[in-house]
Design a protein around this motif. Structure first.
Motif, PDB file in Angstrom:
ATOM      1  N   VAL A 177      48.034   7.474  80.505  1.00  0.00           N
ATOM      2  CA  VAL A 177      47.774   6.088  80.118  1.00  0.00           C
ATOM      3  C   VAL A 177      46.593   6.035  79.155  1.00  0.00           C
ATOM      4  CG1 VAL A 177      47.136   3.788  80.949  1.00  0.00           C
ATOM      5  CG2 VAL A 177      48.681   5.216  82.299  1.00  0.00           C
ATOM      6  N   TYR A 178      46.738   5.247  78.088  1.00  0.00           N
ATOM      7  CA  TYR A 178      45.668   5.091  77.102  1.00  0.00           C
ATOM      8  C   TYR A 178      45.449   3.623  76.772  1.00  0.00           C
ATOM      9  CZ  TYR A 178      45.897  10.108  76.578  1.00  0.00           C
ATOM     10  OH  TYR A 178      45.862  11.449  76.850  1.00  0.00           O
ATOM     11  N   THR A 179      44.362   3.360  76.040  1.00  0.00           N
ATOM     12  CA  THR A 179      43.996   2.011  75.631  1.00  0.00           C
ATOM     13  C   THR A 179      44.254   1.839  74.140  1.00  0.00           C
ATOM     14  OG1 THR A 179      42.273   1.853  77.316  1.00  0.00           O
ATOM     15  CG2 THR A 179      42.111   0.348  75.443  1.00  0.00           C
ATOM     16  N   ALA A 180      44.900   0.757  73.769  1.00  0.00           N
ATOM     17  CA  ALA A 180      45.138   0.449  72.363  1.00  0.00           C
ATOM     18  C   ALA A 180      43.845  -0.062  71.728  1.00  0.00           C
ATOM     19  CB  ALA A 180      46.236  -0.595  72.227  1.00  0.00           C
ATOM     20  N   LEU A 181      43.276   0.723  70.824  1.00  0.00           N
ATOM     21  CA  LEU A 181      42.112   0.262  70.077  1.00  0.00           C
ATOM     22  C   LEU A 181      42.524  -0.712  68.989  1.00  0.00           C
ATOM     23  CD1 LEU A 181      40.050   3.542  69.586  1.00  0.00           C
ATOM     24  CD2 LEU A 181      39.445   1.593  71.019  1.00  0.00           C
ATOM     25  N   GLU A 182      43.712  -0.483  68.433  1.00  0.00           N
ATOM     26  CA  GLU A 182      44.253  -1.330  67.380  1.00  0.00           C
ATOM     27  C   GLU A 182      45.768  -1.360  67.533  1.00  0.00           C
ATOM     28  OE1 GLU A 182      45.192  -0.846  62.648  1.00  0.00           O
ATOM     29  OE2 GLU A 182      43.258  -0.082  63.363  1.00  0.00           O
ATOM     30  N   ALA A 183      46.344  -2.545  67.449  1.00  0.00           N
ATOM     31  CA  ALA A 183      47.799  -2.697  67.504  1.00  0.00           C
ATOM     32  C   ALA A 183      48.173  -3.852  66.594  1.00  0.00           C
ATOM     33  CB  ALA A 183      48.268  -2.947  68.931  1.00  0.00           C
ATOM     34  N   ASP A 191      42.465   6.560  71.360  1.00  0.00           N
ATOM     35  CA  ASP A 191      41.638   7.767  71.459  1.00  0.00           C
ATOM     36  C   ASP A 191      41.997   8.553  72.712  1.00  0.00           C
ATOM     37  OD1 ASP A 191      40.295   7.130  69.147  1.00  0.00           O
ATOM     38  OD2 ASP A 191      38.508   6.343  70.162  1.00  0.00           O
ATOM     39  N   ILE A 192      42.053   9.861  72.576  1.00  0.00           N
ATOM     40  CA  ILE A 192      42.270  10.775  73.691  1.00  0.00           C
ATOM     41  C   ILE A 192      40.962  11.495  73.989  1.00  0.00           C
ATOM     42  CG2 ILE A 192      43.414  12.911  74.417  1.00  0.00           C
ATOM     43  CD1 ILE A 192      45.838  12.081  72.811  1.00  0.00           C
ATOM     44  N   PHE A 193      40.510  11.431  75.237  1.00  0.00           N
ATOM     45  CA  PHE A 193      39.318  12.176  75.644  1.00  0.00           C
ATOM     46  C   PHE A 193      39.717  13.637  75.827  1.00  0.00           C
ATOM     47  CE2 PHE A 193      36.556  13.628  79.286  1.00  0.00           C
ATOM     48  CZ  PHE A 193      35.428  13.809  78.513  1.00  0.00           C
ATOM     49  N   ALA A 240      38.367   1.470  76.249  1.00  0.00           N
ATOM     50  CA  ALA A 240      38.570   0.112  76.763  1.00  0.00           C
ATOM     51  C   ALA A 240      37.321  -0.736  76.560  1.00  0.00           C
ATOM     52  CB  ALA A 240      38.951   0.158  78.239  1.00  0.00           C
ATOM     53  N   ILE A 241      36.150  -0.154  76.804  1.00  0.00           N
ATOM     54  CA  ILE A 241      34.897  -0.875  76.568  1.00  0.00           C
ATOM     55  C   ILE A 241      34.762  -1.210  75.089  1.00  0.00           C
ATOM     56  CG2 ILE A 241      32.383  -0.674  76.579  1.00  0.00           C
ATOM     57  CD1 ILE A 241      33.521  -1.195  79.328  1.00  0.00           C
ATOM     58  N   ALA A 242      35.105  -0.277  74.214  1.00  0.00           N
ATOM     59  CA  ALA A 242      35.032  -0.532  72.776  1.00  0.00           C
ATOM     60  C   ALA A 242      35.931  -1.700  72.384  1.00  0.00           C
ATOM     61  CB  ALA A 242      35.423   0.727  72.004  1.00  0.00           C
ATOM     62  N   ARG A 243      37.130  -1.750  72.954  1.00  0.00           N
ATOM     63  CA  ARG A 243      38.064  -2.841  72.640  1.00  0.00           C
ATOM     64  C   ARG A 243      37.501  -4.176  73.127  1.00  0.00           C
ATOM     65  NH1 ARG A 243      43.842  -3.543  72.122  1.00  0.00           N
ATOM     66  NH2 ARG A 243      44.042  -5.742  71.541  1.00  0.00           N
ATOM     67  N   PRO A 268      31.636   6.109  69.383  1.00  0.00           N
ATOM     68  CA  PRO A 268      31.281   5.014  68.455  1.00  0.00           C
ATOM     69  C   PRO A 268      31.677   3.623  68.947  1.00  0.00           C
ATOM     70  CG  PRO A 268      33.280   6.089  67.698  1.00  0.00           C
ATOM     71  CD  PRO A 268      32.821   6.875  68.910  1.00  0.00           C
ATOM     72  N   PHE A 269      30.811   3.010  69.747  1.00  0.00           N
ATOM     73  CA  PHE A 269      31.058   1.635  70.180  1.00  0.00           C
ATOM     74  C   PHE A 269      30.695   0.660  69.065  1.00  0.00           C
ATOM     75  CE2 PHE A 269      30.285   3.953  74.123  1.00  0.00           C
ATOM     76  CZ  PHE A 269      31.369   3.548  74.883  1.00  0.00           C
ATOM     77  N   PRO A 270      31.455  -0.424  68.908  1.00  0.00           N
ATOM     78  CA  PRO A 270      31.092  -1.415  67.884  1.00  0.00           C
ATOM     79  C   PRO A 270      29.788  -2.102  68.251  1.00  0.00           C
ATOM     80  CG  PRO A 270      32.889  -2.222  69.261  1.00  0.00           C
ATOM     81  CD  PRO A 270      32.685  -0.788  69.636  1.00  0.00           C
ATOM     82  N   PRO A 271      28.982  -2.463  67.271  1.00  0.00           N
ATOM     83  CA  PRO A 271      27.710  -3.141  67.574  1.00  0.00           C
ATOM     84  C   PRO A 271      27.967  -4.499  68.227  1.00  0.00           C
ATOM     85  CG  PRO A 271      28.198  -3.227  65.219  1.00  0.00           C
ATOM     86  CD  PRO A 271      29.195  -2.299  65.824  1.00  0.00           C
ATOM     87  N   HIS A 272      27.088  -4.861  69.160  1.00  0.00           N
ATOM     88  CA  HIS A 272      27.241  -6.132  69.863  1.00  0.00           C
ATOM     89  C   HIS A 272      25.859  -6.634  70.264  1.00  0.00           C
ATOM     90  CE1 HIS A 272      28.630  -9.233  72.561  1.00  0.00           C
ATOM     91  NE2 HIS A 272      29.891  -8.948  72.300  1.00  0.00           N
TER      92      HIS A 272
END
Length: 334
Positions: A177-183, A191-193, A240-243, A268-272
């Motif tokens: 199972v993975y998380t969609a960063l962009e769809a 991303d695959i760890f 998932a946190i990045a999304r 690389p987490f997006p700035p927040h």
């Protein structure tokens, strides 16, 4: 959008036994109970509803959702519940409006690998091309079906009882199972760890550009969270946190990160501006304790990591009186 419905008669299935099992799952995972009585129970499940009612011949099941892919996911869930208690009844049941047996399930799409990028933070970024129209911010996780190396891929199909039939034996798919960063458009990025011995890691390292995979879903939690958050996430949950950070510019609170390596700490987490990221390298085994120590029911509780730790946090959250709507507590691995 018109709501889709499907029904099936579950012959010789004890209504009370099935009802108890569904209600137990609703309590465990914080599903919303819409109705419960001596002759029927209805639960909100996977962005739809599933209802069981007493019938002279056993039990009647009804599933409803706004999209065909969600309806298929709920059919699979109902058949799995029935199979655990009455295998013959699960094989014999028939849905009133299911897809033709032998077709690709409505929640599955065959996609092609467009690019593979090895990041310097211990992850590999994959981009796929294909139909991503069913993805949204309300469900960001999916199963990636990887065929065995050196064999012609065999994809899942719809069985005569409406449930997904997965290829077996030498044709069995690996289904992480993975998380969609962009769809967006016709592109799915995730991303695959990377970890030693991992089948997905080995697949990604094989530079599979141009090869086909099957994507099943989406499902699981969404990325739209309002108010304040207290989150705990290990490496597997970093995407998932990045999304979430990208989707929620007004979010506030703290995210505790538990990287297992120096490289993962550079993810690389997006700035927040509203969310503080705190890294606790080498302390992944203490995630549950840390999460339980800072439970606040006026904030959104978010936890993803090892299964036993997730169960411990889920229990503590319920004991504290936390609402299922104000939490996402999930096992990403075991």
């Amino acid at each position: 959008m018109a709501r889709l419905n499907d029904t099936a008669l579950l012959r010789n299935v004890d209504f009370d036994t099935l009802r108890d099992a569904v209600l137990a799952e609703a309590r465990t995972y914080g599903l919303e109970l819409l109705r419960d009585g001596a002759d029927g129970a209805c639960v909100r499940w996977t962005e739809g509803c599933v209802e069981f009612t007493r019938h002279d011949s056993g039990c009647m099941a009804q599933v409803s959702a706004e999209r065909a892919d969600l309806l298929q996911t709920m059919r699979d869930g109902v058949v799995a519940h029935v199979a655990a208690r009455a295998p013959e009844a699960a094989l014999a049941l028939r849905w009133s409006g299911q897809d033709a047996a032998g077709a690709l399930p409505a929640n599955a799409r065959v996609m092609r690998v467009e690019s593979v990028e090895r990041l310097d933070c211990g992850f590999t970024r994959i981009a796929l091309r294909g139909d991503v129209s069913r993805f949204s911010n309300t469900a960001i996780h999916f199963r990636l079906g990887l065929p065995p190396e050196g064999r012609t891929p065999v994809w899942p199909t719809v069985g005569s009882n409406g449930a997904t039939v997965w290829p077996k034996g030498e044709d069995a798919l690996h289904l992480p199972v993975y998380t969609a960063l962009e769809a967006e458009g016709d592109r799915l990025v995730f991303d695959i760890f990377r970890h030693e011995g991992g089948r997905a890691t080995a697949w990604a390292d094989g530079a599979p550009v141009g090869s086909q995979v099957v994507v099943v879903g989406p499902g699981g939690g969404g990325c739209e969270i309002e108010g304040a958050i207290i989150a705990h996430a290990d490496d597997t949950a970093f995407p998932a946190i990045a999304r979430i950070l990208a989707a929620c510019p007004d979010l506030s609170g703290t995210v505790h990160l538990y990287p297992s390596t120096d490289a993962a700490a550079r993810y690389p987490f997006p700035p927040h501006d509203g969310v503080t990221l705190m890294r606790h390298q080498g302390k992944r085994d203490r995630m549950a304790s840390a999460a339980c120590d800072v439970i606040r029911t006026d904030r959104h509780a978010w936890f993803a990591g090892e299964r036993r730790q997730a169960e411990r946090v889920r229990k503590a959250w319920k004991t504290a009186g936390g609402s299922a709507r104000q939490s996402y507590i999930a096992a990403f691995w075991q």
